[in-house]
Write an enzyme that holds these catalytic residues in place. Sequence first.
Site, PDB file in Angstrom:
ATOM      1  N   THR A 122       9.431   3.581  -4.407  1.00  0.00           N
ATOM      2  CA  THR A 122      10.397   2.073  -4.640  1.00  0.00           C
ATOM      3  C   THR A 122      10.072   2.040  -6.661  1.00  0.00           C
ATOM      4  OG1 THR A 122       9.279   2.129  -2.803  1.00  0.00           O
ATOM      5  CG2 THR A 122      10.424   0.173  -3.657  1.00  0.00           C
ATOM      6  N   PHE A 153      11.971   4.774   3.877  1.00  0.00           N
ATOM      7  CA  PHE A 153      12.276   4.084   4.530  1.00  0.00           C
ATOM      8  C   PHE A 153      10.559   3.597   5.899  1.00  0.00           C
ATOM      9  CE2 PHE A 153      16.322   3.712   2.559  1.00  0.00           C
ATOM     10  CZ  PHE A 153      16.425   2.244   2.246  1.00  0.00           C
ATOM     11  N   LEU A 154      10.034   5.224   5.909  1.00  0.00           N
ATOM     12  CA  LEU A 154       9.274   5.111   6.806  1.00  0.00           C
ATOM     13  C   LEU A 154       7.937   3.864   6.915  1.00  0.00           C
ATOM     14  CD1 LEU A 154       6.023   6.047   5.647  1.00  0.00           C
ATOM     15  CD2 LEU A 154       6.854   8.393   5.039  1.00  0.00           C
ATOM     16  N   ALA A 253       5.263 -13.232  15.193  1.00  0.00           N
ATOM     17  CA  ALA A 253       4.776 -14.952  14.184  1.00  0.00           C
ATOM     18  C   ALA A 253       2.696 -13.975  14.184  1.00  0.00           C
ATOM     19  CB  ALA A 253       5.086 -15.648  15.058  1.00  0.00           C
ATOM     20  N   CYS A 261       3.149  -2.618   0.305  1.00  0.00           N
ATOM     21  CA  CYS A 261       5.357  -2.724   0.108  1.00  0.00           C
ATOM     22  C   CYS A 261       5.457  -3.841  -0.112  1.00  0.00           C
ATOM     23  CB  CYS A 261       5.445  -1.582   1.011  1.00  0.00           C
ATOM     24  SG  CYS A 261       4.763   0.091   0.427  1.00  0.00           S
ATOM     25  N   LYS A 264       4.599  -5.983  -2.615  1.00  0.00           N
ATOM     26  CA  LYS A 264       4.544  -5.989  -4.304  1.00  0.00           C
ATOM     27  C   LYS A 264       6.197  -5.939  -4.531  1.00  0.00           C
ATOM     28  CE  LYS A 264       5.019  -0.986  -3.719  1.00  0.00           C
ATOM     29  NZ  LYS A 264       5.602  -0.763  -4.093  1.00  0.00           N
TER      30      LYS A 264
HETATM   31  P1  NAD Z   1      -0.329   6.163  -3.221  1.00  0.00           P
HETATM   32  O1  NAD Z   1      -1.344   4.743  -3.629  1.00  0.00           O
HETATM   33  O2  NAD Z   1      -0.728   6.429  -1.047  1.00  0.00           O
HETATM   34  O3  NAD Z   1       0.090   7.621  -3.354  1.00  0.00           O
HETATM   35  C1  NAD Z   1       0.349   7.425  -4.423  1.00  0.00           C
HETATM   36  C2  NAD Z   1      -0.549   9.024  -4.982  1.00  0.00           C
HETATM   37  O4  NAD Z   1       0.588   9.806  -6.048  1.00  0.00           O
HETATM   38  C3  NAD Z   1      -1.641   9.341  -5.178  1.00  0.00           C
HETATM   39  O5  NAD Z   1      -1.923   9.401  -4.587  1.00  0.00           O
HETATM   40  C4  NAD Z   1      -1.333   9.358  -6.957  1.00  0.00           C
HETATM   41  O6  NAD Z   1      -2.599   9.758  -7.271  1.00  0.00           O
HETATM   42  C5  NAD Z   1      -0.727  10.397  -7.187  1.00  0.00           C
HETATM   43  N1  NAD Z   1      -0.572  10.248  -8.484  1.00  0.00           N
HETATM   44  C6  NAD Z   1      -0.188   9.186  -9.168  1.00  0.00           C
HETATM   45  N2  NAD Z   1       0.066   9.407 -10.594  1.00  0.00           N
HETATM   46  C7  NAD Z   1       0.763  10.953 -10.618  1.00  0.00           C
HETATM   47  C8  NAD Z   1       1.037  11.882 -11.563  1.00  0.00           C
HETATM   48  N3  NAD Z   1       1.898  11.267 -12.206  1.00  0.00           N
HETATM   49  N4  NAD Z   1       1.527  12.883 -11.512  1.00  0.00           N
HETATM   50  C9  NAD Z   1       0.909  13.255 -10.192  1.00  0.00           C
HETATM   51  N5  NAD Z   1       0.405  12.942  -8.829  1.00  0.00           N
HETATM   52  C10 NAD Z   1       0.074  11.065  -8.861  1.00  0.00           C
HETATM   53  O7  NAD Z   1       1.062   5.386  -2.663  1.00  0.00           O
HETATM   54  P2  NAD Z   1       1.915   5.313  -1.258  1.00  0.00           P
HETATM   55  O8  NAD Z   1       1.744   4.218  -0.430  1.00  0.00           O
HETATM   56  O9  NAD Z   1       2.616   6.526  -0.804  1.00  0.00           O
HETATM   57  O10 NAD Z   1       3.766   4.883  -2.468  1.00  0.00           O
HETATM   58  C11 NAD Z   1       4.522   5.700  -3.063  1.00  0.00           C
HETATM   59  C12 NAD Z   1       6.037   4.885  -3.306  1.00  0.00           C
HETATM   60  O11 NAD Z   1       6.482   4.886  -2.439  1.00  0.00           O
HETATM   61  C13 NAD Z   1       5.983   3.733  -3.970  1.00  0.00           C
HETATM   62  O12 NAD Z   1       7.003   3.489  -4.734  1.00  0.00           O
HETATM   63  C14 NAD Z   1       6.419   2.854  -2.483  1.00  0.00           C
HETATM   64  O13 NAD Z   1       6.647   2.100  -2.924  1.00  0.00           O
HETATM   65  C15 NAD Z   1       6.563   4.448  -1.982  1.00  0.00           C
HETATM   66  N6  NAD Z   1       6.911   3.634  -0.601  1.00  0.00           N
HETATM   67  C16 NAD Z   1       5.416   3.117   0.105  1.00  0.00           C
HETATM   68  C17 NAD Z   1       5.429   3.891   1.916  1.00  0.00           C
HETATM   69  C18 NAD Z   1       4.008   3.235   2.615  1.00  0.00           C
HETATM   70  O14 NAD Z   1       4.354   3.269   3.726  1.00  0.00           O
HETATM   71  N7  NAD Z   1       2.882   3.417   1.719  1.00  0.00           N
HETATM   72  C19 NAD Z   1       6.547   3.401   2.508  1.00  0.00           C
HETATM   73  C20 NAD Z   1       8.200   3.404   1.699  1.00  0.00           C
HETATM   74  C21 NAD Z   1       7.977   3.423   0.369  1.00  0.00           C
HETATM   75  C1  UGA Z   2       7.436  -1.447   5.560  1.00  0.00           C
HETATM   76  C2  UGA Z   2       8.951  -1.038   6.594  1.00  0.00           C
HETATM   77  O1  UGA Z   2       8.929  -1.401   7.014  1.00  0.00           O
HETATM   78  C3  UGA Z   2       8.927   0.221   5.811  1.00  0.00           C
HETATM   79  O2  UGA Z   2      10.865   0.877   6.753  1.00  0.00           O
HETATM   80  C4  UGA Z   2       8.983   0.433   4.529  1.00  0.00           C
HETATM   81  O3  UGA Z   2       8.988   1.921   3.861  1.00  0.00           O
HETATM   82  C5  UGA Z   2       7.429  -0.157   4.156  1.00  0.00           C
HETATM   83  O4  UGA Z   2       7.281  -1.540   4.622  1.00  0.00           O
HETATM   84  C6  UGA Z   2       7.466   0.245   2.638  1.00  0.00           C
HETATM   85  O5  UGA Z   2       8.779  -0.411   1.154  1.00  0.00           O
HETATM   86  O6  UGA Z   2       6.257   0.856   1.889  1.00  0.00           O
HETATM   87  P1  UGA Z   2       4.978  -1.311   6.571  1.00  0.00           P
HETATM   88  O7  UGA Z   2       4.712  -1.770   5.180  1.00  0.00           O
HETATM   89  O8  UGA Z   2       4.160   0.727   5.865  1.00  0.00           O
HETATM   90  O9  UGA Z   2       6.730  -0.572   6.349  1.00  0.00           O
HETATM   91  O10 UGA Z   2       4.461  -1.709   8.292  1.00  0.00           O
HETATM   92  P2  UGA Z   2       4.774  -2.763   8.455  1.00  0.00           P
HETATM   93  O11 UGA Z   2       5.595  -1.786   9.917  1.00  0.00           O
HETATM   94  O12 UGA Z   2       6.804  -3.326   8.174  1.00  0.00           O
HETATM   95  O13 UGA Z   2       4.472  -4.169   8.281  1.00  0.00           O
HETATM   96  C7  UGA Z   2       4.133  -5.115   7.648  1.00  0.00           C
HETATM   97  C8  UGA Z   2       3.432  -5.779   6.850  1.00  0.00           C
HETATM   98  O14 UGA Z   2       3.867  -6.901   8.331  1.00  0.00           O
HETATM   99  C9  UGA Z   2       2.051  -5.543   8.316  1.00  0.00           C
HETATM  100  O15 UGA Z   2       1.390  -6.576   7.203  1.00  0.00           O
HETATM  101  C10 UGA Z   2       2.424  -6.503   9.445  1.00  0.00           C
HETATM  102  O16 UGA Z   2       1.228  -6.866  10.252  1.00  0.00           O
HETATM  103  C11 UGA Z   2       3.904  -7.761   9.329  1.00  0.00           C
HETATM  104  N1  UGA Z   2       4.446  -7.827  10.334  1.00  0.00           N
HETATM  105  C12 UGA Z   2       5.045  -6.839  10.531  1.00  0.00           C
HETATM  106  C13 UGA Z   2       4.464  -8.604  10.974  1.00  0.00           C
HETATM  107  O17 UGA Z   2       3.372  -9.086  10.616  1.00  0.00           O
HETATM  108  N2  UGA Z   2       5.188  -9.448  12.044  1.00  0.00           N
HETATM  109  C14 UGA Z   2       5.761  -7.996  12.637  1.00  0.00           C
HETATM  110  O18 UGA Z   2       7.063  -8.823  13.040  1.00  0.00           O
HETATM  111  C15 UGA Z   2       6.800  -7.416  12.256  1.00  0.00           C
END
Ligand code: NAD
Ligand code: UGA
Length: 437
Positions: A122, A153-154, A253, A261, A264
Amino acid sequence: MKQICVIGVGYVGLVTGACFADLGNRVVALDMNKKRIENLKQGIMPIYEPGLDELVKRNVKAGRLSFTTSYAEALHGCEFIFIAVGTPSGVNGEADLQYVAAAARSIAQNMTGPLIIINKSTVPIGTGDWVADIVRSAQPKPIPFSVVSCPEFLREGTAISDFMNPHRIVIGSLDKEAANKVAELHLPLRAPIVITDLRTAEMIKYASNAFLATKISFINEIAEICEALGADVKEVAAGMGYDIRIGKLFLDAGLGWGGSCFPKDVRALAYMAKEKALETPILDAAVKVNYRQRKAAVQRTAELLGGSVKGKTIGLLGLAFKPNTDDMRDAPSIDIAHGLIESGAQVRAYDPAAMDAARSILPAVDLFDDPYSMAEGCDALIVVTEWNEFKQLDLERIKSLMRTPVIFDGRNIYDPILMKQLGFTYRSVGRGYNHQP
Ligand code: NAD
Ligand code: UGA
């Protein structure tokens, strides 16, 4: 079968890599964290995510998924490269792009043939163009490439099924050929595909997360009004949700949103707007309401205990920011534990998956191996994370173990009438004064 490389083996990168491998592609997943890669080679997962272990092992065994720390190895023969590195909050709320920049430079220095670079992290609006500039200037010799945005969007906890059954695939690029190739890669997912320009794709991701976060803050504000006026927010949400313009989801609620996510991304979007001298009253209010929920949990627990938590032992049921993950990034549990400790309470906790993470994040909290031993001698419990395990607790046993049977249910998982019948002093979020003690 396509040759794919994924940079960053975290929540998004590992799921993306394993899922694309499962769809029949050949995937090399790269991380700069050597320990993480060594562990993965031995079948040890870096994160807790239901189903991931089996998925990874199955695809490694089939020879479709492998792990490396070497960019040269990962890029050999690669056609598509996904950037899935972290983009944490910087000091002022902006997205910190150092990992994206480092990944882009490493790609540029190691690519040997034409490449489609797909940004899954993101990232702020305009980052796609910026990544293209970095790659262009860091290449030892010019090799054609294209940068495409394909935001993810997971959700954690349901990551595999979210990846495999997406509501939509968003692809941002002005290079039609590259966009079509990325679309083709996603065809087996049978989801609607939105092809747009880079900046619009990047914005779709922020706007989606900000909308969902705002929806939760909205219902939390309604919850507070419900509580004062005697209505039940769970039923209000259900009644609202039948309207398809509103929808049933994300109207629970409770203690609000945490995780890596929503906090931030809402901050980063507001930062981008402020850089353009724009105000963000809706985003600002969503943040304000969200963090108020955490303070209220401490305050309401104190009220249940006669006005103060000083000298009391409080047990937290759950630490992860949501169920089915071990992720504690910006989890409500952190602020709640700190708030209780600052008010003079002894804090204990149990979480089915986040205990390892908690050891370093909350060193002053006593961690227990199960909810019953934690409850023994507690003056109050707070439900912080709605793990299924907590919905099935033997509450009579819990009551007999506690010093005083007091529960603040921050996720509305119990039935207020039943709790009253069991003899608990019980309070939840936004469920009418009739249900409150
Ligand atoms: P994370 O912190 O779990 O993993 C990131 C990984 O990238 C780490 O293992 C780190 O060591 C590695 N890394 C960093 N710099 C590197 C480099 N230069 N070369 C190789 N590896 C490197 O992060 P995440 O939660 O998977 O999130 C990744 C991105 O996806 C973020 O931008 C986040 O906002 C977005 N996103 C996250 C979720 C989620 O549910 N966590 C969902 C949708 C989008
Ligand atoms: C969220 C989005 O749902 C994903 O679509 C997106 O890809 C992701 O952020 C991201 O960009 O990383 P995630 O943070 O894994 O996913 O979890 P959610 O299920 O969205 O919950 C987020 C927070 O909201 C949690 O703390 C949860 O407890 C809270 N929540 C969720 C509520 O308080 N009420 C609700 O009805 C739903």
